[in-house]
Design a protein around this motif. Structure first.
Motif, PDB file in Angstrom:
ATOM      1  N   THR A   1       0.856  -1.413   0.065  1.00  0.00           N
ATOM      2  CA  THR A   1      -0.118  -0.201   0.129  1.00  0.00           C
ATOM      3  C   THR A   1       0.863   1.241  -0.081  1.00  0.00           C
ATOM      4  OG1 THR A   1      -1.689  -0.985   1.023  1.00  0.00           O
ATOM      5  CG2 THR A   1      -1.925   1.199   1.166  1.00  0.00           C
ATOM      6  N   LEU A   2       1.717   1.229   0.868  1.00  0.00           N
ATOM      7  CA  LEU A   2       2.728   2.424   0.974  1.00  0.00           C
ATOM      8  C   LEU A   2       3.615   2.685  -0.445  1.00  0.00           C
ATOM      9  CD1 LEU A   2       4.137   1.957   4.706  1.00  0.00           C
ATOM     10  CD2 LEU A   2       2.403   3.812   3.767  1.00  0.00           C
ATOM     11  N   THR A   3       3.754   1.763  -0.995  1.00  0.00           N
ATOM     12  CA  THR A   3       4.815   1.604  -2.358  1.00  0.00           C
ATOM     13  C   THR A   3       3.799   2.010  -3.660  1.00  0.00           C
ATOM     14  OG1 THR A   3       5.009  -0.624  -2.353  1.00  0.00           O
ATOM     15  CG2 THR A   3       6.841   0.503  -1.289  1.00  0.00           C
ATOM     16  N   GLN A   4       2.929   1.087  -3.804  1.00  0.00           N
ATOM     17  CA  GLN A   4       2.169   1.053  -4.987  1.00  0.00           C
ATOM     18  C   GLN A   4       1.070   2.060  -4.778  1.00  0.00           C
ATOM     19  OE1 GLN A   4       0.754  -2.797  -5.536  1.00  0.00           O
ATOM     20  NE2 GLN A   4       2.995  -3.399  -5.293  1.00  0.00           N
ATOM     21  N   LYS A   5       0.213   2.542  -3.691  1.00  0.00           N
ATOM     22  CA  LYS A   5      -0.849   3.310  -3.693  1.00  0.00           C
ATOM     23  C   LYS A   5      -0.512   4.677  -3.023  1.00  0.00           C
ATOM     24  CE  LYS A   5      -3.916  -0.067  -4.473  1.00  0.00           C
ATOM     25  NZ  LYS A   5      -4.816  -0.017  -5.310  1.00  0.00           N
ATOM     26  N   ALA A   6       0.562   4.783  -1.973  1.00  0.00           N
ATOM     27  CA  ALA A   6       0.916   5.978  -1.459  1.00  0.00           C
ATOM     28  C   ALA A   6       2.062   6.673  -2.230  1.00  0.00           C
ATOM     29  CB  ALA A   6       1.203   6.010  -0.183  1.00  0.00           C
ATOM     30  N   GLY A   7       2.634   5.843  -3.211  1.00  0.00           N
ATOM     31  CA  GLY A   7       3.720   6.360  -3.944  1.00  0.00           C
ATOM     32  C   GLY A   7       4.967   6.715  -3.262  1.00  0.00           C
ATOM     33  N   LEU A   8       5.380   5.978  -2.167  1.00  0.00           N
ATOM     34  CA  LEU A   8       6.437   6.034  -1.622  1.00  0.00           C
ATOM     35  C   LEU A   8       7.591   4.878  -2.285  1.00  0.00           C
ATOM     36  CD1 LEU A   8       5.860   5.910   2.333  1.00  0.00           C
ATOM     37  CD2 LEU A   8       6.148   7.724   0.869  1.00  0.00           C
TER      38      LEU A   8
ATOM     39  N   ALA B   1      10.345   2.122  -3.047  1.00  0.00           N
ATOM     40  CA  ALA B   1      10.525   1.060  -2.303  1.00  0.00           C
ATOM     41  C   ALA B   1      11.620   1.055  -1.387  1.00  0.00           C
ATOM     42  CB  ALA B   1      10.418   0.035  -3.433  1.00  0.00           C
ATOM     43  N   ALA B   2      12.833   1.430  -1.981  1.00  0.00           N
ATOM     44  CA  ALA B   2      13.969   1.094  -1.185  1.00  0.00           C
ATOM     45  C   ALA B   2      13.934   1.379   0.305  1.00  0.00           C
ATOM     46  CB  ALA B   2      15.153   1.968  -1.806  1.00  0.00           C
ATOM     47  N   PRO B   3      13.451   2.545   0.763  1.00  0.00           N
ATOM     48  CA  PRO B   3      13.307   2.587   2.128  1.00  0.00           C
ATOM     49  C   PRO B   3      12.164   1.849   2.941  1.00  0.00           C
ATOM     50  CG  PRO B   3      12.654   4.730   1.059  1.00  0.00           C
ATOM     51  CD  PRO B   3      13.040   3.737   0.010  1.00  0.00           C
ATOM     52  N   VAL B   4      11.564   1.471   2.147  1.00  0.00           N
ATOM     53  CA  VAL B   4      10.288   0.714   2.767  1.00  0.00           C
ATOM     54  C   VAL B   4      10.457  -0.652   2.844  1.00  0.00           C
ATOM     55  CG1 VAL B   4       7.609   0.419   2.400  1.00  0.00           C
ATOM     56  CG2 VAL B   4       8.771   2.437   2.010  1.00  0.00           C
TER      57      VAL B   4
ATOM     58  N   PRO C   1      10.771  -4.203   6.256  1.00  0.00           N
ATOM     59  CA  PRO C   1       9.979  -4.376   7.508  1.00  0.00           C
ATOM     60  C   PRO C   1      10.655  -3.874   8.615  1.00  0.00           C
ATOM     61  CG  PRO C   1      10.154  -6.398   6.147  1.00  0.00           C
ATOM     62  CD  PRO C   1      11.085  -5.005   5.323  1.00  0.00           C
ATOM     63  N   THR C   2      11.886  -3.519   8.767  1.00  0.00           N
ATOM     64  CA  THR C   2      12.660  -2.909   9.902  1.00  0.00           C
ATOM     65  C   THR C   2      12.628  -1.343   9.924  1.00  0.00           C
ATOM     66  OG1 THR C   2      14.689  -3.238   8.981  1.00  0.00           O
ATOM     67  CG2 THR C   2      13.864  -4.840  10.329  1.00  0.00           C
ATOM     68  N   ALA C   3      12.336  -0.722   8.675  1.00  0.00           N
ATOM     69  CA  ALA C   3      12.291   0.704   8.961  1.00  0.00           C
ATOM     70  C   ALA C   3      11.215   1.117   9.649  1.00  0.00           C
ATOM     71  CB  ALA C   3      11.944   1.091   7.290  1.00  0.00           C
ATOM     72  N   THR C   4      11.508   2.434  10.234  1.00  0.00           N
ATOM     73  CA  THR C   4      10.620   3.074  10.977  1.00  0.00           C
ATOM     74  C   THR C   4       9.796   3.984   9.869  1.00  0.00           C
ATOM     75  OG1 THR C   4      11.915   4.933  11.223  1.00  0.00           O
ATOM     76  CG2 THR C   4      12.034   3.529  13.140  1.00  0.00           C
ATOM     77  N   LEU C   5       8.709   4.281  10.320  1.00  0.00           N
ATOM     78  CA  LEU C   5       7.926   5.201   9.637  1.00  0.00           C
ATOM     79  C   LEU C   5       8.633   6.373   9.113  1.00  0.00           C
ATOM     80  CD1 LEU C   5       4.083   5.193  11.629  1.00  0.00           C
ATOM     81  CD2 LEU C   5       5.063   3.820   9.434  1.00  0.00           C
ATOM     82  N   ALA C   6       9.358   6.904   9.967  1.00  0.00           N
ATOM     83  CA  ALA C   6      10.031   8.172   9.506  1.00  0.00           C
ATOM     84  C   ALA C   6      11.164   7.729   8.547  1.00  0.00           C
ATOM     85  CB  ALA C   6      11.016   8.784  10.740  1.00  0.00           C
ATOM     86  N   GLN C   7      11.884   6.729   8.763  1.00  0.00           N
ATOM     87  CA  GLN C   7      12.824   6.148   7.795  1.00  0.00           C
ATOM     88  C   GLN C   7      12.223   5.970   6.472  1.00  0.00           C
ATOM     89  OE1 GLN C   7      14.253   3.078  10.211  1.00  0.00           O
ATOM     90  NE2 GLN C   7      16.249   4.195  11.016  1.00  0.00           N
ATOM     91  N   ALA C   8      10.915   5.376   6.307  1.00  0.00           N
ATOM     92  CA  ALA C   8      10.321   5.020   5.364  1.00  0.00           C
ATOM     93  C   ALA C   8       9.807   6.231   4.446  1.00  0.00           C
ATOM     94  CB  ALA C   8       9.348   3.868   5.509  1.00  0.00           C
ATOM     95  N   GLY C   9       9.854   7.294   5.280  1.00  0.00           N
ATOM     96  CA  GLY C   9       9.271   8.567   4.463  1.00  0.00           C
ATOM     97  C   GLY C   9       7.798   8.537   4.590  1.00  0.00           C
TER      98      GLY C   9
END
Length: 80
Positions: free
Chosen positions: A11-18, A20-23, A25-33
């Motif tokens: 959802t974050l990468t395909q729908k929200a457009g973030l 993929a590299a920082p998204v 499993p261990t990334a925080t919400l901040a690290q994933a953008g």
């Protein structure tokens, strides 16, 4: 990877457009953008497609994506 974690990441990468590299499993919400717009998209998709309701107030910038997926699963079980 749990089904919910896969849903969150997709959802974050395909729908929200973030990107993929920082998204991961261990990334925080901040690290994933993940910003408030991405949370809004995630919330909408989870509610519309899966009947799961989350609030931005339940999240912090230090929450990992795995923790978020676990929180969503626990919250969904508690309200089912």
């Amino acid at each position: 990877m749990s089904d919910m974690l896969r849903i969150v990441i997709d959802t974050l990468t395909q729908k929200a457009g973030l990107p993929a590299a920082p998204v991961t499993p261990t990334a925080t919400l901040a690290q994933a953008g993940v910003d408030s717009m991405a949370i809004a998209v995630l919330s909408m998709i989870l509610e519309d497609d899966h009947g799961i309701v989350i609030a931005e107030a339940d999240l912090s910038a230090n929450t990992t994506l795995t923790e978020l997926a676990d929180f969503i699963e626990q919250h969904h079980k508690a309200t089912a």
